[in-house]
Design a protein around this motif. Sequence first.
Motif, PDB file in Angstrom:
ATOM      1  N   ARG A  29       0.998  -1.326   0.051  1.00 52.13           N
ATOM      2  CA  ARG A  29       0.017   0.040   0.075  1.00 52.13           C
ATOM      3  C   ARG A  29       0.909   1.237   0.130  1.00 52.13           C
ATOM      4  N   MET A  30       2.275   1.179   0.365  1.00 55.18           N
ATOM      5  CA  MET A  30       2.922   2.270   0.595  1.00 55.18           C
ATOM      6  C   MET A  30       4.376   2.112   0.130  1.00 55.18           C
ATOM      7  N   ARG A  31       4.811   0.743  -0.176  1.00 50.46           N
ATOM      8  CA  ARG A  31       6.260   0.422  -0.296  1.00 50.46           C
ATOM      9  C   ARG A  31       6.884   1.345  -1.508  1.00 50.46           C
ATOM     10  N   LYS A  80      -5.546   6.298   1.212  1.00 51.08           N
ATOM     11  CA  LYS A  80      -4.952   4.770   1.417  1.00 51.08           C
ATOM     12  C   LYS A  80      -3.629   4.909   1.985  1.00 51.08           C
ATOM     13  N   GLU A  81      -2.926   5.678   1.561  1.00 49.09           N
ATOM     14  CA  GLU A  81      -1.130   5.663   2.044  1.00 49.09           C
ATOM     15  C   GLU A  81      -1.483   6.195   3.462  1.00 49.09           C
ATOM     16  N   ARG A  82      -2.175   7.228   3.661  1.00 52.00           N
ATOM     17  CA  ARG A  82      -2.407   7.700   5.067  1.00 52.00           C
ATOM     18  C   ARG A  82      -2.821   6.758   5.980  1.00 52.00           C
ATOM     19  N   ASP A  83      -3.911   5.810   5.761  1.00 48.45           N
ATOM     20  CA  ASP A  83      -4.102   4.814   6.619  1.00 48.45           C
ATOM     21  C   ASP A  83      -2.974   3.697   6.650  1.00 48.45           C
ATOM     22  N   ALA A  84      -2.416   3.369   5.805  1.00 48.13           N
ATOM     23  CA  ALA A  84      -1.441   2.253   5.634  1.00 48.13           C
ATOM     24  C   ALA A  84      -0.364   2.933   6.695  1.00 48.13           C
ATOM     25  N   TRP A  85       0.174   4.076   6.625  1.00 49.71           N
ATOM     26  CA  TRP A  85       0.757   4.922   7.528  1.00 49.71           C
ATOM     27  C   TRP A  85       0.660   4.716   8.864  1.00 49.71           C
ATOM     28  N   LEU A  86      -0.754   5.271   8.961  1.00 47.52           N
ATOM     29  CA  LEU A  86      -0.907   4.905  10.591  1.00 47.52           C
ATOM     30  C   LEU A  86      -1.355   3.401  10.950  1.00 47.52           C
ATOM     31  N   ASP A  87      -1.523   2.595  10.120  1.00 48.52           N
ATOM     32  CA  ASP A  87      -1.630   1.350  10.351  1.00 48.52           C
ATOM     33  C   ASP A  87      -0.543   0.657  10.724  1.00 48.52           C
ATOM     34  N   ASN A  88       0.769   0.837  10.187  1.00 51.20           N
ATOM     35  CA  ASN A  88       1.937   0.003  10.278  1.00 51.20           C
ATOM     36  C   ASN A  88       2.708   0.952  11.535  1.00 51.20           C
ATOM     37  N   MET A  89       2.220   2.360  11.986  1.00 47.97           N
ATOM     38  CA  MET A  89       2.682   2.890  13.040  1.00 47.97           C
ATOM     39  C   MET A  89       2.206   2.209  14.160  1.00 47.97           C
ATOM     40  N   SER A  90       0.557   2.186  14.217  1.00 43.67           N
ATOM     41  CA  SER A  90       0.140   1.312  15.294  1.00 43.67           C
ATOM     42  C   SER A  90       0.395  -0.048  15.668  1.00 43.67           C
ATOM     43  N   LYS A  91       0.756  -0.860  14.489  1.00 41.69           N
ATOM     44  CA  LYS A  91       1.271  -2.177  14.720  1.00 41.69           C
ATOM     45  C   LYS A  91       2.626  -2.194  15.364  1.00 41.69           C
ATOM     46  N   ALA A  92       3.583  -1.229  15.010  1.00 38.64           N
ATOM     47  CA  ALA A  92       4.873  -1.103  15.682  1.00 38.64           C
ATOM     48  C   ALA A  92       4.601  -0.673  16.930  1.00 38.64           C
ATOM     49  N   ASN A  97       5.010  -2.784  22.678  1.00 43.67           N
ATOM     50  CA  ASN A  97       4.316  -2.680  24.036  1.00 43.67           C
ATOM     51  C   ASN A  97       4.349  -1.117  24.605  1.00 43.67           C
ATOM     52  N   ILE A  98       4.098  -0.331  23.571  1.00 45.29           N
ATOM     53  CA  ILE A  98       3.970   1.174  24.160  1.00 45.29           C
ATOM     54  C   ILE A  98       2.569   1.260  24.942  1.00 45.29           C
ATOM     55  N   PRO A  99       2.750   1.904  26.152  1.00 42.51           N
ATOM     56  CA  PRO A  99       1.645   1.987  26.881  1.00 42.51           C
ATOM     57  C   PRO A  99       0.433   2.621  26.181  1.00 42.51           C
ATOM     58  N   ASP A 100      -0.840   2.159  26.661  1.00 43.32           N
ATOM     59  CA  ASP A 100      -1.958   2.394  25.792  1.00 43.32           C
ATOM     60  C   ASP A 100      -2.241   4.021  25.722  1.00 43.32           C
ATOM     61  N   ASP A 101      -2.011   4.607  27.022  1.00 46.22           N
ATOM     62  CA  ASP A 101      -2.231   6.195  27.115  1.00 46.22           C
ATOM     63  C   ASP A 101      -1.396   6.896  26.126  1.00 46.22           C
ATOM     64  N   VAL A 102      -0.115   6.199  26.102  1.00 50.00           N
ATOM     65  CA  VAL A 102       1.021   7.108  25.432  1.00 50.00           C
ATOM     66  C   VAL A 102       0.735   6.642  23.785  1.00 50.00           C
ATOM     67  N   LYS A 103       0.236   5.570  23.581  1.00 54.27           N
ATOM     68  CA  LYS A 103      -0.091   5.063  21.896  1.00 54.27           C
ATOM     69  C   LYS A 103      -1.315   6.015  21.736  1.00 54.27           C
ATOM     70  N   ILE A 104      -2.293   6.301  22.355  1.00 53.61           N
ATOM     71  CA  ILE A 104      -3.580   6.963  22.155  1.00 53.61           C
ATOM     72  C   ILE A 104      -3.077   8.468  21.724  1.00 53.61           C
ATOM     73  N   GLN A 105      -2.262   9.097  22.731  1.00 51.42           N
ATOM     74  CA  GLN A 105      -1.914  10.180  22.620  1.00 51.42           C
ATOM     75  C   GLN A 105      -1.020  10.631  21.320  1.00 51.42           C
ATOM     76  N   VAL A 106      -0.205   9.776  21.150  1.00 53.50           N
ATOM     77  CA  VAL A 106       0.775   9.749  19.768  1.00 53.50           C
ATOM     78  C   VAL A 106      -0.220   9.710  18.402  1.00 53.50           C
ATOM     79  N   LEU A 107      -0.940   8.429  18.470  1.00 54.26           N
ATOM     80  CA  LEU A 107      -1.816   8.144  17.346  1.00 54.26           C
ATOM     81  C   LEU A 107      -2.570   9.412  17.038  1.00 54.26           C
ATOM     82  N   ARG A 108      -3.177  10.419  18.005  1.00 57.47           N
ATOM     83  CA  ARG A 108      -3.810  11.527  17.728  1.00 57.47           C
ATOM     84  C   ARG A 108      -3.155  12.577  17.021  1.00 57.47           C
TER      85      ARG A 108
END
Length: 121
Positions: A29-31, A80-92, A97-108
């Motif tokens: 999707r983004m390679r 599509k590329e935007r969503d792929a970027w966010l999806d890959n970063m979320s999986k990473a 094991n990034i803490p959920d509160d930090v993950k939510i903050q960063v993903l926003r």
Amino acid sequence: MVTVYKQLGEETIEALVDRFYDYVDKDPRMRFLFPDDLTETRYKQKLFQIQFLGGPNKYNETFGHPMLKMRHMPFPITTKERDAWLDNMSKAMNDLNIPDDVKIQVLRRYEITANAMVNSR
């Protein structure tokens, strides 16, 4: 205010970028948006993320202002590329094991930035 940089530390941010690009490397999707060799891309992204997440201005000191919108204009970025970027970063983040509160903050923050990078339909 405690920054994400202070919460995670530089080593974790660098590991996050590496894991992210491990996913990007296998994601059709983004390679196509990246060079064959991701070494320099990983390096620049590490410096950027350290700065973006509240650490030292390493990216600015090395490359100048990020000018994200301008730097992304030559590449067709759709939702599509935007969503792929966010999806890959979320999986990473999950892998590290990034803490959920930090993950939510960063993903926003990433969502706001990723939305601004969309330049094609």
